[in-house]
Design a protein around this motif. Structure first.
Motif, mmCIF file in Angstrom:
data_model
loop_
_atom_site.group_PDB
_atom_site.id
_atom_site.type_symbol
_atom_site.label_atom_id
_atom_site.label_comp_id
_atom_site.label_asym_id
_atom_site.label_seq_id
_atom_site.Cartn_x
_atom_site.Cartn_y
_atom_site.Cartn_z
ATOM 1 N N GLY A 1 0.816 -1.211 0.000
ATOM 2 C CA GLY A 1 0.000 0.000 0.000
ATOM 3 C C GLY A 1 0.845 1.255 0.000
ATOM 4 O O GLY A 1 0.539 2.241 -0.712
ATOM 5 N N LEU A 2 1.928 1.240 0.788
ATOM 6 C CA LEU A 2 2.796 2.416 0.848
ATOM 7 C C LEU A 2 3.461 2.675 -0.507
ATOM 8 O O LEU A 2 3.495 3.822 -1.004
ATOM 9 C CB LEU A 2 3.847 2.207 1.937
ATOM 10 N N LEU A 3 3.987 1.638 -1.138
ATOM 11 C CA LEU A 3 4.634 1.807 -2.444
ATOM 12 C C LEU A 3 3.634 2.258 -3.503
ATOM 13 O O LEU A 3 3.939 3.122 -4.350
ATOM 14 C CB LEU A 3 5.311 0.497 -2.865
ATOM 15 N N GLY A 4 2.442 1.665 -3.456
ATOM 16 C CA GLY A 4 1.428 2.094 -4.424
ATOM 17 C C GLY A 4 1.028 3.538 -4.233
ATOM 18 O O GLY A 4 0.854 4.293 -5.208
ATOM 19 N N GLY A 5 0.886 3.969 -2.986
ATOM 20 C CA GLY A 5 0.527 5.362 -2.727
ATOM 21 C C GLY A 5 1.627 6.316 -3.146
ATOM 22 O O GLY A 5 1.352 7.397 -3.703
ATOM 23 N N LEU A 6 2.892 5.961 -2.878
ATOM 24 C CA LEU A 6 4.001 6.820 -3.287
ATOM 25 C C LEU A 6 4.090 6.917 -4.809
ATOM 26 O O LEU A 6 4.437 7.985 -5.361
ATOM 27 C CB LEU A 6 5.316 6.261 -2.720
ATOM 28 N N GLY B 1 3.878 10.298 -6.760
ATOM 29 C CA GLY B 1 4.988 10.727 -7.617
ATOM 30 C C GLY B 1 4.534 11.178 -8.983
ATOM 31 O O GLY B 1 5.139 12.084 -9.578
ATOM 32 N N ILE B 2 3.478 10.575 -9.495
ATOM 33 C CA ILE B 2 2.997 10.979 -10.821
ATOM 34 C C ILE B 2 1.928 12.066 -10.711
ATOM 35 O O ILE B 2 1.351 12.485 -11.720
ATOM 36 C CB ILE B 2 2.438 9.774 -11.594
ATOM 37 N N GLY B 3 1.680 12.512 -9.456
ATOM 38 C CA GLY B 3 0.759 13.629 -9.256
ATOM 39 C C GLY B 3 -0.698 13.288 -9.414
ATOM 40 O O GLY B 3 -1.495 14.160 -9.765
ATOM 41 N N PHE C 1 -4.441 21.631 1.904
ATOM 42 C CA PHE C 1 -3.003 21.474 1.654
ATOM 43 C C PHE C 1 -2.823 21.007 0.218
ATOM 44 O O PHE C 1 -3.006 19.823 -0.106
ATOM 45 C CB PHE C 1 -2.400 20.459 2.638
ATOM 46 N N ASP C 2 -2.486 21.977 -0.624
ATOM 47 C CA ASP C 2 -2.390 21.714 -2.046
ATOM 48 C C ASP C 2 -1.078 21.005 -2.376
ATOM 49 O O ASP C 2 -0.113 21.034 -1.625
ATOM 50 C CB ASP C 2 -2.490 23.043 -2.813
ATOM 51 N N GLY C 3 -1.053 20.321 -3.510
ATOM 52 C CA GLY C 3 0.152 19.651 -3.973
ATOM 53 C C GLY C 3 0.129 18.169 -3.647
ATOM 54 O O GLY C 3 -0.642 17.695 -2.805
ATOM 55 N N PRO C 4 0.964 17.402 -4.320
ATOM 56 C CA PRO C 4 0.953 15.955 -4.132
ATOM 57 C C PRO C 4 1.604 15.489 -2.838
ATOM 58 O O PRO C 4 1.224 14.464 -2.282
ATOM 59 C CB PRO C 4 1.710 15.438 -5.349
ATOM 60 N N TRP C 5 2.596 16.192 -2.314
ATOM 61 C CA TRP C 5 3.371 15.648 -1.207
ATOM 62 C C TRP C 5 2.673 15.714 0.143
ATOM 63 O O TRP C 5 2.996 14.910 1.029
ATOM 64 C CB TRP C 5 4.735 16.352 -1.135
ATOM 65 N N PRO C 6 1.708 16.607 0.425
ATOM 66 C CA PRO C 6 0.977 16.508 1.700
ATOM 67 C C PRO C 6 0.192 15.192 1.846
ATOM 68 O O PRO C 6 -0.201 14.824 2.956
ATOM 69 C CB PRO C 6 0.019 17.704 1.657
ATOM 70 N N ILE C 7 0.028 14.486 0.745
ATOM 71 C CA ILE C 7 -0.673 13.196 0.804
ATOM 72 C C ILE C 7 0.167 12.139 1.513
ATOM 73 O O ILE C 7 -0.363 11.160 2.056
ATOM 74 C CB ILE C 7 -1.011 12.731 -0.635
ATOM 75 N N VAL C 8 1.487 12.354 1.544
ATOM 76 C CA VAL C 8 2.400 11.320 2.018
ATOM 77 C C VAL C 8 2.201 11.015 3.499
ATOM 78 O O VAL C 8 2.226 9.845 3.923
ATOM 79 C CB VAL C 8 3.856 11.731 1.725
ATOM 80 N N GLY D 1 -6.044 13.917 -1.536
ATOM 81 C CA GLY D 1 -6.540 12.563 -1.317
ATOM 82 C C GLY D 1 -5.850 11.526 -2.182
ATOM 83 O O GLY D 1 -5.446 11.805 -3.300
ATOM 84 N N SER D 2 -5.690 10.356 -1.597
ATOM 85 C CA SER D 2 -5.043 9.254 -2.314
ATOM 86 C C SER D 2 -5.998 8.070 -2.357
ATOM 87 O O SER D 2 -6.597 7.681 -1.345
ATOM 88 C CB SER D 2 -3.739 8.854 -1.620
ATOM 89 N N LEU D 3 -6.129 7.483 -3.525
ATOM 90 C CA LEU D 3 -6.985 6.310 -3.686
ATOM 91 C C LEU D 3 -6.460 5.134 -2.845
ATOM 92 O O LEU D 3 -7.243 4.381 -2.252
ATOM 93 C CB LEU D 3 -7.052 5.927 -5.166
ATOM 94 N N ILE D 4 -5.138 4.997 -2.757
ATOM 95 C CA ILE D 4 -4.551 3.904 -1.988
ATOM 96 C C ILE D 4 -4.863 4.073 -0.501
ATOM 97 O O ILE D 4 -5.173 3.103 0.198
ATOM 98 C CB ILE D 4 -3.036 3.836 -2.236
#
Length: 402
Positions: free
Chosen positions: A19-24, A28-30, A43-50, A86-89
Protein backbone atom coordinates in the motif's frame (compact mmCIF):
# COMPACT_ATOMS: atom_id res chain seq x y z
CA UNK A 1 6.08 0.06 32.27
CA UNK A 2 4.57 1.08 28.90
CA UNK A 3 2.56 -1.54 27.03
CA UNK A 4 4.25 -2.84 23.92
CA UNK A 5 2.34 -3.25 20.69
CA UNK A 6 2.12 -6.83 19.45
CA UNK A 7 4.35 -7.98 16.66
CA UNK A 8 2.72 -7.56 13.22
CA UNK A 9 1.90 -10.60 11.12
CA UNK A 10 4.15 -11.14 8.13
CA UNK A 11 1.26 -10.92 5.67
CA UNK A 12 0.17 -7.61 7.21
CA UNK A 13 3.67 -6.23 6.75
CA UNK A 14 3.51 -7.11 3.04
CA UNK A 15 0.08 -5.46 2.77
CA UNK A 16 1.39 -2.27 4.42
CA UNK A 17 4.47 -2.20 2.19
CA UNK A 18 2.43 -2.76 -0.97
CA UNK A 19 0.00 0.00 0.00
CA UNK A 20 2.80 2.42 0.85
CA UNK A 21 4.63 1.81 -2.44
CA UNK A 22 1.43 2.09 -4.42
CA UNK A 23 0.53 5.36 -2.73
CA UNK A 24 4.00 6.82 -3.29
CA UNK A 25 3.78 5.83 -6.95
CA UNK A 26 0.49 7.69 -7.39
CA UNK A 27 1.86 10.64 -5.44
CA UNK A 28 4.99 10.73 -7.62
CA UNK A 29 3.00 10.98 -10.82
CA UNK A 30 0.76 13.63 -9.26
CA UNK A 31 -2.44 11.59 -9.32
CA UNK A 32 -4.84 12.61 -6.57
CA UNK A 33 -8.53 12.07 -6.01
CA UNK A 34 -9.35 15.81 -6.35
CA UNK A 35 -7.94 18.57 -8.54
CA UNK A 36 -5.15 20.70 -7.12
CA UNK A 37 -7.18 23.93 -7.01
CA UNK A 38 -10.29 22.45 -5.40
CA UNK A 39 -11.51 24.94 -2.75
CA UNK A 40 -12.02 22.10 -0.24
CA UNK A 41 -8.32 21.17 -0.35
CA UNK A 42 -6.44 22.88 2.49
CA UNK A 43 -3.00 21.47 1.65
CA UNK A 44 -2.39 21.71 -2.05
CA UNK A 45 0.15 19.65 -3.97
CA UNK A 46 0.95 15.96 -4.13
CA UNK A 47 3.37 15.65 -1.21
CA UNK A 48 0.98 16.51 1.70
CA UNK A 49 -0.67 13.20 0.80
CA UNK A 50 2.40 11.32 2.02
CA UNK A 51 1.88 11.82 5.78
CA UNK A 52 -1.66 10.27 5.88
CA UNK A 53 -0.36 7.56 3.58
CA UNK A 54 2.43 6.62 6.02
CA UNK A 55 -0.02 6.68 8.95
CA UNK A 56 -2.42 4.43 7.07
CA UNK A 57 0.39 2.01 6.20
CA UNK A 58 1.32 1.93 9.90
CA UNK A 59 -2.27 1.01 10.68
CA UNK A 60 -2.10 -1.83 8.15
CA UNK A 61 0.86 -3.27 10.06
CA UNK A 62 -1.49 -3.77 13.05
CA UNK A 63 -4.59 -4.86 11.15
CA UNK A 64 -4.66 -8.28 12.87
CA UNK A 65 -2.30 -7.82 15.81
CA UNK A 66 -4.24 -4.81 17.20
CA UNK A 67 -7.37 -4.18 15.08
CA UNK A 68 -8.87 -1.41 17.24
CA UNK A 69 -5.60 0.51 17.41
CA UNK A 70 -5.14 0.10 13.67
CA UNK A 71 -8.63 1.47 13.00
CA UNK A 72 -7.99 4.45 15.27
CA UNK A 73 -4.73 5.25 13.44
CA UNK A 74 -6.46 4.76 10.10
CA UNK A 75 -9.32 7.10 11.04
CA UNK A 76 -6.86 9.84 12.01
CA UNK A 77 -5.00 9.26 8.72
CA UNK A 78 -8.27 9.38 6.77
CA UNK A 79 -9.23 12.71 8.34
CA UNK A 80 -5.82 14.09 7.35
CA UNK A 81 -6.20 12.71 3.85
CA UNK A 82 -9.51 14.55 3.43
CA UNK A 83 -7.64 17.85 3.95
CA UNK A 84 -5.37 17.06 1.00
CA UNK A 85 -5.99 16.10 -2.59
CA UNK A 86 -6.54 12.56 -1.32
CA UNK A 87 -5.04 9.25 -2.31
CA UNK A 88 -6.99 6.31 -3.69
CA UNK A 89 -4.55 3.90 -1.99
CA UNK A 90 -5.12 5.55 1.41
CA UNK A 91 -8.85 5.20 0.90
CA UNK A 92 -8.57 1.51 -0.05
CA UNK A 93 -6.34 0.76 2.94
CA UNK A 94 -8.88 2.42 5.26
CA UNK A 95 -11.69 0.19 3.98
CA UNK A 96 -9.43 -2.78 4.72
CA UNK A 97 -8.85 -1.55 8.28
CA UNK A 98 -12.60 -1.23 8.88
CA UNK A 99 -13.10 -4.75 7.52
CA UNK A 100 -10.32 -6.32 9.61
CA UNK A 101 -11.37 -4.44 12.77
CA UNK A 102 -14.71 -6.25 12.59
CA UNK A 103 -13.25 -9.57 11.44
CA UNK A 104 -10.34 -9.87 13.89
CA UNK A 105 -11.44 -7.54 16.66
CA UNK A 106 -13.25 -8.31 19.89
CA UNK A 107 -16.91 -9.40 19.86
CA UNK A 108 -17.79 -5.92 21.16
CA UNK A 109 -16.04 -4.30 18.21
CA UNK A 110 -17.77 -6.67 15.80
CA UNK A 111 -21.14 -5.56 17.17
CA UNK A 112 -20.55 -1.83 17.49
CA UNK A 113 -18.51 -0.89 14.39
CA UNK A 114 -21.25 -1.87 11.85
CA UNK A 115 -23.84 0.00 13.94
CA UNK A 116 -21.72 3.16 14.20
CA UNK A 117 -20.79 3.15 10.51
CA UNK A 118 -24.41 2.50 9.56
CA UNK A 119 -25.53 5.45 11.70
CA UNK A 120 -22.84 7.66 10.16
CA UNK A 121 -24.02 6.64 6.68
CA UNK A 122 -27.60 7.66 7.49
CA UNK A 123 -26.53 10.95 9.03
CA UNK A 124 -24.16 11.71 6.12
CA UNK A 125 -27.04 11.08 3.73
CA UNK A 126 -29.77 13.07 5.42
CA UNK A 127 -27.93 16.08 6.85
CA UNK A 128 -26.21 17.31 3.66
CA UNK A 129 -29.40 16.85 1.69
CA UNK A 130 -31.37 18.77 4.32
CA UNK A 131 -28.83 21.62 4.23
CA UNK A 132 -28.11 21.87 0.49
CA UNK A 133 -31.39 20.53 -0.93
CA UNK A 134 -29.67 19.14 -4.02
CA UNK A 135 -29.58 15.49 -5.13
CA UNK A 136 -25.77 15.58 -5.29
CA UNK A 137 -25.69 15.93 -1.51
CA UNK A 138 -26.81 12.30 -1.24
CA UNK A 139 -23.45 11.25 -2.66
CA UNK A 140 -21.81 12.11 0.67
CA UNK A 141 -23.82 9.36 2.37
CA UNK A 142 -23.09 6.96 -0.48
CA UNK A 143 -19.38 7.65 -0.13
CA UNK A 144 -19.43 7.07 3.66
CA UNK A 145 -21.43 3.88 3.12
CA UNK A 146 -18.94 2.51 0.60
CA UNK A 147 -15.89 3.48 2.66
CA UNK A 148 -17.11 2.47 6.14
CA UNK A 149 -20.44 0.66 6.36
CA UNK A 150 -19.93 -1.78 3.46
CA UNK A 151 -16.53 -3.06 4.72
CA UNK A 152 -17.86 -3.32 8.28
CA UNK A 153 -20.90 -5.29 7.12
CA UNK A 154 -18.74 -7.55 5.00
CA UNK A 155 -16.42 -8.19 7.93
CA UNK A 156 -19.39 -9.06 10.16
CA UNK A 157 -20.78 -11.52 7.61
CA UNK A 158 -17.40 -13.24 7.17
CA UNK A 159 -16.88 -13.34 10.95
CA UNK A 160 -20.29 -14.93 11.50
CA UNK A 161 -19.55 -17.56 8.85
CA UNK A 162 -16.19 -18.33 10.43
CA UNK A 163 -17.70 -18.63 13.89
CA UNK A 164 -20.41 -20.90 12.52
CA UNK A 165 -17.75 -23.05 10.84
CA UNK A 166 -15.72 -23.16 14.07
CA UNK A 167 -18.82 -24.16 16.03
CA UNK A 168 -19.62 -26.89 13.51
CA UNK A 169 -16.03 -28.17 13.66
CA UNK A 170 -16.13 -28.15 17.47
CA UNK A 171 -19.41 -30.05 17.46
CA UNK A 172 -17.93 -32.56 15.03
CA UNK A 173 -14.89 -33.02 17.26
CA UNK A 174 -17.11 -33.44 20.31
CA UNK A 175 -19.26 -35.95 18.43
CA UNK A 176 -16.16 -37.87 17.39
CA UNK A 177 -14.91 -37.82 20.98
CA UNK A 178 -18.24 -39.07 22.30
CA UNK A 179 -18.31 -41.76 19.62
CA UNK A 180 -14.81 -42.87 20.62
CA UNK A 181 -15.85 -42.94 24.29
CA UNK A 182 -18.93 -44.99 23.39
CA UNK A 183 -16.77 -47.35 21.36
CA UNK A 184 -14.30 -47.74 24.21
CA UNK A 185 -17.10 -48.39 26.69
CA UNK A 186 -18.73 -50.86 24.31
CA UNK A 187 -15.45 -52.74 23.89
CA UNK A 188 -14.92 -52.80 27.66
CA UNK A 189 -18.49 -54.01 28.24
CA UNK A 190 -18.08 -56.71 25.57
CA UNK A 191 -14.82 -57.87 27.10
CA UNK A 192 -16.46 -58.05 30.53
CA UNK A 193 -19.39 -60.01 29.06
CA UNK A 194 -17.08 -62.44 27.32
CA UNK A 195 -15.06 -62.88 30.51
CA UNK A 196 -18.26 -63.81 32.38
CA UNK A 197 -19.36 -66.21 29.66
CA UNK A 198 -15.98 -67.92 29.41
CA UNK A 199 -15.73 -68.25 33.17
CA UNK A 200 -19.24 -69.64 33.60
CA UNK A 201 -19.04 -72.00 30.62
CA UNK A 202 -15.59 -73.46 31.24
CA UNK A 203 -15.00 -73.20 34.99
CA UNK A 204 -17.56 -75.89 35.83
CA UNK A 205 -15.99 -78.46 33.51
CA UNK A 206 -12.41 -77.58 34.43
CA UNK A 207 -13.20 -77.75 38.14
CA UNK A 208 -14.65 -81.23 37.72
CA UNK A 209 -11.61 -82.26 35.69
CA UNK A 210 -9.25 -80.95 38.36
CA UNK A 211 -11.12 -82.65 41.20
CA UNK A 212 -11.45 -86.04 39.51
CA UNK A 213 -7.90 -86.01 38.18
CA UNK A 214 -6.70 -85.41 41.74
CA UNK A 215 -8.77 -88.38 42.90
CA UNK A 216 -7.45 -90.56 40.10
CA UNK A 217 -3.87 -89.70 41.02
CA UNK A 218 -4.32 -90.17 44.77
CA UNK A 219 -6.20 -93.50 44.69
CA UNK A 220 -4.74 -96.77 43.47
CA UNK A 221 -8.12 -98.47 43.01
CA UNK A 222 -8.47 -99.24 39.31
CA UNK A 223 -12.27 -98.99 39.29
CA UNK A 224 -12.26 -95.58 40.99
CA UNK A 225 -9.58 -94.32 38.64
CA UNK A 226 -11.54 -95.45 35.58
CA UNK A 227 -14.69 -93.73 36.89
CA UNK A 228 -12.70 -90.55 37.50
CA UNK A 229 -11.18 -90.71 34.04
CA UNK A 230 -14.64 -91.23 32.52
CA UNK A 231 -15.88 -88.06 34.26
CA UNK A 232 -12.76 -86.21 33.16
CA UNK A 233 -13.35 -87.24 29.54
CA UNK A 234 -17.03 -86.22 29.62
CA UNK A 235 -16.23 -82.81 31.06
CA UNK A 236 -13.37 -82.34 28.62
CA UNK A 237 -15.61 -83.11 25.64
CA UNK A 238 -18.41 -80.88 26.93
CA UNK A 239 -16.03 -78.03 27.71
CA UNK A 240 -14.43 -78.32 24.27
CA UNK A 241 -17.85 -78.34 22.59
CA UNK A 242 -18.93 -75.19 24.44
CA UNK A 243 -15.67 -73.48 23.57
CA UNK A 244 -16.19 -74.32 19.88
CA UNK A 245 -19.71 -72.93 19.95
CA UNK A 246 -18.50 -69.74 21.60
CA UNK A 247 -15.68 -69.33 19.09
CA UNK A 248 -18.19 -69.79 16.26
CA UNK A 249 -20.39 -67.08 17.71
CA UNK A 250 -17.42 -64.72 18.04
CA UNK A 251 -16.29 -65.30 14.46
CA UNK A 252 -19.45 -64.99 12.42
CA UNK A 253 -22.43 -65.07 14.79
CA UNK A 254 -23.26 -68.74 14.21
CA UNK A 255 -22.11 -71.86 16.04
CA UNK A 256 -19.19 -73.70 14.43
CA UNK A 257 -21.36 -76.83 14.28
CA UNK A 258 -24.83 -76.24 12.86
CA UNK A 259 -26.11 -79.26 14.79
CA UNK A 260 -24.80 -77.97 18.10
CA UNK A 261 -27.29 -76.55 20.61
CA UNK A 262 -27.63 -72.79 21.03
CA UNK A 263 -24.84 -71.15 22.93
CA UNK A 264 -27.33 -69.25 25.13
CA UNK A 265 -28.82 -71.66 27.72
CA UNK A 266 -32.35 -71.48 29.14
CA UNK A 267 -33.98 -72.48 32.41
CA UNK A 268 -35.21 -75.66 30.73
CA UNK A 269 -31.59 -76.79 30.79
CA UNK A 270 -31.33 -76.65 34.59
CA UNK A 271 -32.22 -80.33 34.81
CA UNK A 272 -29.31 -81.30 32.57
CA UNK A 273 -27.05 -78.93 34.52
CA UNK A 274 -28.03 -80.59 37.82
CA UNK A 275 -27.53 -84.05 36.35
CA UNK A 276 -24.05 -83.06 35.31
CA UNK A 277 -23.34 -81.80 38.85
CA UNK A 278 -24.55 -85.13 40.24
CA UNK A 279 -22.22 -86.94 37.87
CA UNK A 280 -19.39 -84.83 39.23
CA UNK A 281 -20.15 -85.98 42.78
CA UNK A 282 -22.58 -83.44 44.19
CA UNK A 283 -25.75 -84.48 46.01
CA UNK A 284 -28.01 -81.96 44.26
CA UNK A 285 -31.79 -81.54 44.26
CA UNK A 286 -33.69 -79.16 41.97
CA UNK A 287 -36.96 -77.46 42.90
CA UNK A 288 -37.86 -75.09 40.06
CA UNK A 289 -41.24 -73.59 39.19
CA UNK A 290 -41.40 -70.73 36.71
CA UNK A 291 -43.45 -69.44 33.85
CA UNK A 292 -42.38 -67.48 30.78
CA UNK A 293 -39.18 -65.57 31.50
CA UNK A 294 -37.34 -63.10 29.23
CA UNK A 295 -34.19 -64.49 27.63
CA UNK A 296 -31.75 -62.17 29.49
CA UNK A 297 -33.26 -63.25 32.83
CA UNK A 298 -33.09 -66.93 31.84
CA UNK A 299 -29.42 -66.60 30.93
CA UNK A 300 -28.56 -64.76 34.16
CA UNK A 301 -30.43 -67.28 36.34
CA UNK A 302 -28.87 -70.25 34.55
CA UNK A 303 -25.35 -68.82 34.89
CA UNK A 304 -25.84 -67.99 38.57
CA UNK A 305 -27.00 -71.54 39.30
CA UNK A 306 -24.15 -72.95 37.21
CA UNK A 307 -21.53 -70.91 39.05
CA UNK A 308 -23.09 -71.73 42.42
CA UNK A 309 -22.85 -75.47 41.65
CA UNK A 310 -19.26 -75.01 40.51
CA UNK A 311 -18.41 -73.28 43.79
CA UNK A 312 -20.19 -76.02 45.73
CA UNK A 313 -18.15 -78.63 43.88
CA UNK A 314 -14.92 -76.85 44.80
CA UNK A 315 -15.64 -75.56 48.30
CA UNK A 316 -18.68 -77.27 49.89
CA UNK A 317 -18.43 -79.92 52.59
CA UNK A 318 -20.16 -83.28 52.28
CA UNK A 319 -23.94 -82.92 52.25
CA UNK A 320 -26.98 -81.98 50.23
CA UNK A 321 -27.01 -79.10 47.79
CA UNK A 322 -30.38 -77.53 46.96
CA UNK A 323 -31.35 -75.41 43.97
CA UNK A 324 -34.65 -73.59 44.53
CA UNK A 325 -36.24 -71.32 41.92
CA UNK A 326 -39.62 -69.57 41.78
CA UNK A 327 -41.24 -66.99 39.55
CA UNK A 328 -43.52 -64.68 41.54
CA UNK A 329 -44.36 -61.01 42.19
CA UNK A 330 -42.91 -59.92 38.85
CA UNK A 331 -39.49 -61.40 39.60
CA UNK A 332 -37.56 -64.64 39.38
CA UNK A 333 -36.20 -65.67 42.78
CA UNK A 334 -33.52 -68.31 43.15
CA UNK A 335 -31.59 -69.78 46.03
CA UNK A 336 -28.72 -72.28 46.07
CA UNK A 337 -27.64 -73.75 49.42
CA UNK A 338 -24.69 -75.99 50.16
CA UNK A 339 -22.88 -77.20 53.31
CA UNK A 340 -20.33 -74.66 54.54
CA UNK A 341 -17.15 -75.30 56.52
CA UNK A 342 -15.25 -78.43 57.36
CA UNK A 343 -12.84 -78.14 54.43
CA UNK A 344 -9.34 -76.77 54.89
CA UNK A 345 -8.71 -75.99 51.23
CA UNK A 346 -10.79 -75.99 48.06
CA UNK A 347 -10.86 -79.14 45.98
CA UNK A 348 -9.86 -77.10 42.93
CA UNK A 349 -8.23 -73.66 42.60
CA UNK A 350 -10.40 -70.67 41.77
CA UNK A 351 -9.89 -67.11 40.54
CA UNK A 352 -12.44 -65.44 42.81
CA UNK A 353 -14.26 -64.02 39.77
CA UNK A 354 -17.36 -66.18 40.20
CA UNK A 355 -19.09 -64.07 42.85
CA UNK A 356 -18.17 -60.91 40.96
CA UNK A 357 -19.70 -62.26 37.76
CA UNK A 358 -22.92 -63.34 39.50
CA UNK A 359 -23.28 -59.94 41.16
CA UNK A 360 -22.70 -58.20 37.79
CA UNK A 361 -25.37 -60.30 36.10
CA UNK A 362 -27.94 -59.40 38.74
CA UNK A 363 -26.98 -55.71 38.68
CA UNK A 364 -27.32 -55.51 34.88
CA UNK A 365 -30.96 -56.60 35.26
CA UNK A 366 -31.55 -54.20 38.16
CA UNK A 367 -31.89 -57.19 40.46
CA UNK A 368 -30.35 -58.10 43.80
CA UNK A 369 -27.68 -60.63 44.74
CA UNK A 370 -26.17 -61.79 47.99
CA UNK A 371 -24.02 -64.73 49.04
CA UNK A 372 -22.59 -65.76 52.35
CA UNK A 373 -22.71 -68.25 55.27
CA UNK A 374 -25.90 -68.73 57.30
CA UNK A 375 -26.97 -70.96 60.15
CA UNK A 376 -28.85 -74.08 59.09
CA UNK A 377 -32.61 -73.95 59.73
CA UNK A 378 -32.72 -77.48 61.22
CA UNK A 379 -31.25 -76.30 64.52
CA UNK A 380 -28.22 -78.58 64.36
CA UNK A 381 -25.83 -75.63 64.51
CA UNK A 382 -24.47 -76.39 61.06
CA UNK A 383 -23.52 -73.75 58.54
CA UNK A 384 -24.80 -73.31 55.00
CA UNK A 385 -23.41 -71.27 52.15
CA UNK A 386 -26.44 -69.55 50.61
CA UNK A 387 -26.62 -67.76 47.27
CA UNK A 388 -29.74 -65.63 46.75
CA UNK A 389 -30.73 -63.63 43.69
CA UNK A 390 -33.87 -61.78 42.67
CA UNK A 391 -34.16 -60.90 38.98
CA UNK A 392 -37.06 -58.72 37.72
CA UNK A 393 -38.89 -60.22 34.75
CA UNK A 394 -40.51 -56.91 33.72
CA UNK A 395 -38.75 -53.81 32.30
CA UNK A 396 -35.69 -55.88 31.49
CA UNK A 397 -32.87 -53.58 30.21
CA UNK A 398 -32.03 -53.93 26.52
CA UNK A 399 -29.22 -56.38 26.02
CA UNK A 400 -29.70 -57.84 29.48
CA UNK A 401 -26.71 -59.83 30.65
CA UNK A 402 -25.51 -60.91 27.24
Amino acid sequence: MAARLPRPHRFDAWVALAGLLGGLLLCGIGLGMRPAHDPTVLFDGPWPIVLPLFLMAGGELLRRAAPRTALLIGTVAMIGDVLTQGSLITLLMYTDLVYTAVLYGTPSSARHIPRVTGLLTIVATLVPYAVWRVPEALLVGVFIGLVAFAPASTGLIVRNHREAADSARLRAEQTALLAEMDRTQAVAAERTRMARELHDMVANHLSAIAIHSTAALSLEDEKTSREALTVIRENSVQGLSEMRRLIGILRDGTPADDKAPAVTPTLDGLGVLVEGARANGLDVTLDAVHGSVPAPVELAAYRIVQESLTNALKHAAQGAVTVWLRGRNGALELRVTSPHGGRDAPRAPGSGAGLVGMRERAALLHGTFEAGPENAADGTGGKLWVVRATLPVTDVPRGGTE
